[in-house]
Write a protein that holds these residues in place. Structure first.
Motif, PDB file in Angstrom:
ATOM      1  N   VAL A 168       0.840  -1.196   0.000  1.00 20.57           N
ATOM      2  CA  VAL A 168       0.000   0.000   0.000  1.00 20.57           C
ATOM      3  C   VAL A 168       0.876   1.246   0.000  1.00 20.57           C
ATOM      4  CG1 VAL A 168      -1.675   1.355   1.333  1.00 20.57           C
ATOM      5  CG2 VAL A 168      -1.993  -1.107   1.082  1.00 20.57           C
ATOM      6  N   GLY A 169       1.939   1.224   0.781  1.00 22.83           N
ATOM      7  CA  GLY A 169       2.880   2.340   0.790  1.00 22.83           C
ATOM      8  C   GLY A 169       3.561   2.555  -0.540  1.00 22.83           C
ATOM      9  N   ARG A 170       3.612   1.506  -1.370  1.00 22.66           N
ATOM     10  CA  ARG A 170       4.222   1.608  -2.688  1.00 22.66           C
ATOM     11  C   ARG A 170       3.211   1.927  -3.781  1.00 22.66           C
ATOM     12  NH1 ARG A 170       9.296  -0.904  -3.308  1.00 22.66           N
ATOM     13  NH2 ARG A 170       9.122  -0.193  -5.456  1.00 22.66           N
ATOM     14  N   GLY A 171       1.958   2.191  -3.403  1.00 18.66           N
ATOM     15  CA  GLY A 171       0.981   2.623  -4.394  1.00 18.66           C
ATOM     16  C   GLY A 171      -0.015   1.581  -4.836  1.00 18.66           C
ATOM     17  N   HIS A 172      -0.029   0.430  -4.186  1.00 18.75           N
ATOM     18  CA  HIS A 172      -0.962  -0.630  -4.578  1.00 18.75           C
ATOM     19  C   HIS A 172      -2.232  -0.555  -3.735  1.00 18.75           C
ATOM     20  CE1 HIS A 172       1.851  -2.802  -7.257  1.00 18.75           C
ATOM     21  NE2 HIS A 172       2.760  -2.255  -6.472  1.00 18.75           N
ATOM     22  N   ASN A 173      -3.220  -1.361  -4.121  1.00 17.83           N
ATOM     23  CA  ASN A 173      -4.520  -1.327  -3.469  1.00 17.83           C
ATOM     24  C   ASN A 173      -4.469  -1.934  -2.062  1.00 17.83           C
ATOM     25  OD1 ASN A 173      -5.696  -0.159  -5.742  1.00 17.83           O
ATOM     26  ND2 ASN A 173      -6.263  -2.143  -6.616  1.00 17.83           N
ATOM     27  N   VAL A 174      -5.433  -1.544  -1.254  1.00 13.59           N
ATOM     28  CA  VAL A 174      -5.591  -2.124   0.078  1.00 13.59           C
ATOM     29  C   VAL A 174      -6.218  -3.512  -0.070  1.00 13.59           C
ATOM     30  CG1 VAL A 174      -6.776  -1.894   2.300  1.00 13.59           C
ATOM     31  CG2 VAL A 174      -5.865   0.143   1.147  1.00 13.59           C
ATOM     32  N   ALA A 175      -5.624  -4.493   0.610  1.00 14.62           N
ATOM     33  CA  ALA A 175      -6.161  -5.852   0.556  1.00 14.62           C
ATOM     34  C   ALA A 175      -7.552  -5.881   1.181  1.00 14.62           C
ATOM     35  CB  ALA A 175      -5.232  -6.816   1.289  1.00 14.62           C
ATOM     36  N   GLY A 176      -8.522  -6.405   0.442  1.00 11.88           N
ATOM     37  CA  GLY A 176      -9.896  -6.473   0.926  1.00 11.88           C
ATOM     38  C   GLY A 176     -10.168  -7.739   1.717  1.00 11.88           C
ATOM     39  N   SER A 177     -11.373  -7.864   2.238  1.00 19.42           N
ATOM     40  CA  SER A 177     -11.732  -9.000   3.083  1.00 19.42           C
ATOM     41  C   SER A 177     -11.621 -10.329   2.341  1.00 19.42           C
ATOM     42  CB  SER A 177     -13.150  -8.820   3.625  1.00 19.42           C
ATOM     43  OG  SER A 177     -14.078  -8.681   2.562  1.00 19.42           O
ATOM     44  N   PRO A 330      17.995  11.971   6.170  1.00 22.78           N
ATOM     45  CA  PRO A 330      17.751  11.888   7.607  1.00 22.78           C
ATOM     46  C   PRO A 330      16.795  10.758   7.927  1.00 22.78           C
ATOM     47  CG  PRO A 330      16.424  13.618   6.620  1.00 22.78           C
ATOM     48  CD  PRO A 330      17.333  13.116   5.542  1.00 22.78           C
ATOM     49  N   PRO A 331      16.779  10.289   9.181  1.00 20.96           N
ATOM     50  CA  PRO A 331      15.822   9.246   9.553  1.00 20.96           C
ATOM     51  C   PRO A 331      14.399   9.759   9.456  1.00 20.96           C
ATOM     52  CG  PRO A 331      16.925  10.123  11.498  1.00 20.96           C
ATOM     53  CD  PRO A 331      17.612  10.723  10.310  1.00 20.96           C
ATOM     54  N   GLY A 332      13.479   8.799   9.369  1.00 22.41           N
ATOM     55  CA  GLY A 332      12.074   9.163   9.378  1.00 22.41           C
ATOM     56  C   GLY A 332      11.380   8.955   8.049  1.00 22.41           C
ATOM     57  N   HIS A 333      12.130   8.527   6.998  1.00 24.88           N
ATOM     58  CA  HIS A 333      11.517   8.295   5.705  1.00 24.88           C
ATOM     59  C   HIS A 333      10.791   6.964   5.702  1.00 24.88           C
ATOM     60  CE1 HIS A 333      13.432  11.663   3.552  1.00 24.88           C
ATOM     61  NE2 HIS A 333      14.456  11.421   4.347  1.00 24.88           N
ATOM     62  N   LEU A 334       9.769   6.873   4.855  1.00 26.29           N
ATOM     63  CA  LEU A 334       9.094   5.599   4.680  1.00 26.29           C
ATOM     64  C   LEU A 334       9.984   4.633   3.916  1.00 26.29           C
ATOM     65  CD1 LEU A 334       5.427   6.538   3.714  1.00 26.29           C
ATOM     66  CD2 LEU A 334       6.271   5.603   5.885  1.00 26.29           C
ATOM     67  N   ALA A 335       9.780   3.357   4.170  1.00 25.70           N
ATOM     68  CA  ALA A 335      10.549   2.326   3.470  1.00 25.70           C
ATOM     69  C   ALA A 335      10.019   2.141   2.066  1.00 25.70           C
ATOM     70  CB  ALA A 335      10.431   1.023   4.242  1.00 25.70           C
ATOM     71  N   HIS A 336      10.941   1.800   1.158  1.00 26.94           N
ATOM     72  CA  HIS A 336      10.507   1.599  -0.218  1.00 26.94           C
ATOM     73  C   HIS A 336      11.083   0.340  -0.871  1.00 26.94           C
ATOM     74  CE1 HIS A 336       8.198   5.246  -1.111  1.00 26.94           C
ATOM     75  NE2 HIS A 336       8.965   5.802  -0.208  1.00 26.94           N
ATOM     76  N   SER A 337      11.833  -0.459  -0.168  1.00 28.45           N
ATOM     77  CA  SER A 337      12.345  -1.680  -0.794  1.00 28.45           C
ATOM     78  C   SER A 337      12.814  -2.633   0.261  1.00 28.45           C
ATOM     79  CB  SER A 337      13.491  -1.356  -1.765  1.00 28.45           C
ATOM     80  OG  SER A 337      14.561  -0.795  -1.081  1.00 28.45           O
ATOM     81  N   GLY A 338      12.994  -3.892  -0.118  1.00 30.07           N
ATOM     82  CA  GLY A 338      13.607  -4.877   0.770  1.00 30.07           C
ATOM     83  C   GLY A 338      12.647  -5.645   1.596  1.00 30.07           C
TER      84      GLY A 338
END
Length: 338
Positions: A168-177, A330-338
């Motif tokens: 979701v943080g990478r731009g994909h949809n929220v997993a539904g029920s 600086p610290p505090g960025h969102l993760a984007h890989s790994g």
């Protein structure tokens, strides 16, 4: 499981020599995702010079995604009149030969995307469904020199929750029920993943470490992978942390999506209900029991007897992005890989 498997390889003393010279040992650290892989890879880069003096080389995502993955796992191909897989195999072997001539005795290759991607797992609601085919290709490209595989596991309800937040943080949809229920009822567990690894790389030793007992200790993971002492951790870091609910809601809003797709709150997003979480946790307990009982001779469960049980949080430290953001942020960025 489909793919090309090595037909026969030298074993025992014969496989340790190449034309009278010691053969380079190759260790694959395969992840899984969301088990501290980015922290481990940064630790390796921090110590790459010291390790090189001991004849230990390192290929991380910056290298594998340039020389290993392209062509080895081709998607739809453009008719170029070239065999992309064969070209990828030749590229890998050329780099291995250069490393061997430079005096590398042990080469550690660490990239969780070798076994698949978070999106692919979520799309199929299964743990790395293509890992067998992918590792068969890797084994061929590395010319049968893979001697050890290191895999870190995580309790399924937390693994899938972290994976869902990551995408979701990478731009994909929220997993539904429906997707969450499909994951809960998937019959594929870590045991199946390990069995696929063993089939694809039958000569490699498989070492398995629970994330809950190894979190925040990349030096211990390296010692396990190499079978020798590892440099001490210089800086305590927690890299590539899953974005929390406020960050995910903000990411949805920035994309023009409704933030109310996610629940209120300030902590970790846990999309599974109590029943689903219990079922996934039970799968993990079964996996660990199988491993502790010997894993049918396929893998070895590694544990640090001095390690106390991990708490609900990893050690405090920098919370930064992944491979492309090693310096200057600086610290505090969102993760984007790994």
């Amino acid at each position: 499981m489909k793919g090309r498997f090595p037909i026969s390889r030298p074993v025992g003393a014969a496989r340790t020599l190449i034309r009278g010279r010691p053969r380079m040992e190759i260790v694959l650290h395969l992840g899984a995702h969301r088990t501290g892989t980015t922290t481990f890879q940064h630790y390796m880069r921090d110590n790459v010079d010291a390790l090189a003096r001991r004849g230990i080389g390192f290929w991380g995502p910056l290298r594998t995604r340039a020389i290993v993955i392209p062509g080895l796992f081709p998607g739809p191909r453009i008719a170029l009149g070239r065999d992309l897989v064969r070209r990828a195999e030749g590229r890998v072997r050329m780099q291995l030969a250069l490393a061997h001539r430079a005096g590398t005795r042990q080469l550690l290759v660490s990239d969780e995307n070798i076994i698949g991607t978070p999106q692919h797992c979520l799309r199929h609601a299964a743990l790395y469904p293509a890992i067998g085919d992918r590792l068969a290709r890797v084994g061929t490209a590395f010319d049968g020199q893979v001697t050890r595989v290191v895999l870190t596991l995580r309790s399924q309800e937390l693994f899938w929750s972290s994976l869902a937040a990551f995408v979701v943080g990478r731009g994909h949809n929220v997993a539904g029920s429906e997707a969450l229920e499909k994951i809960t009822h998937s019959r594929r567990t870590w045991r199946d993943v390990i069995m696929d690894i063993s089939c694809a790389l039958p000569e490699a030793e498989i070492l398995v470490t629970p994330f809950e007992r190894a979190a925040g200790q990349p030096d211990k993971l390296l010692a396990t992978a190499l079978g020798s002492a590892a440099p001490a951790v210089k800086t305590s870091r927690w890299l590539n942390r899953s974005p929390n609910l406020p960050a995910l809601r903000k990411a949805l809003a920035l994309r023009g999506r409704n933030p109310d797709e996610l629940p209120d709150g300030t902590g970790r997003w846990l999309p599974f209900d109590t029943r689903q979480s219990s079922q996934l946790a039970e799968h993990y307990a079964d996996d660990l029991h199988w491993l502790a009982a010997g894993a049918d001779g396929l893998a070895q469960l590694t544990e640090d007897p001095t390690r106390k049980r991990a708490g609900s949080s990893l050690p405090a430290g920098d919370m930064t992005k992944g491979q492309r953001h090693d310096k200057g942020h600086p610290p505090g960025h969102l993760a984007h890989s790994g």
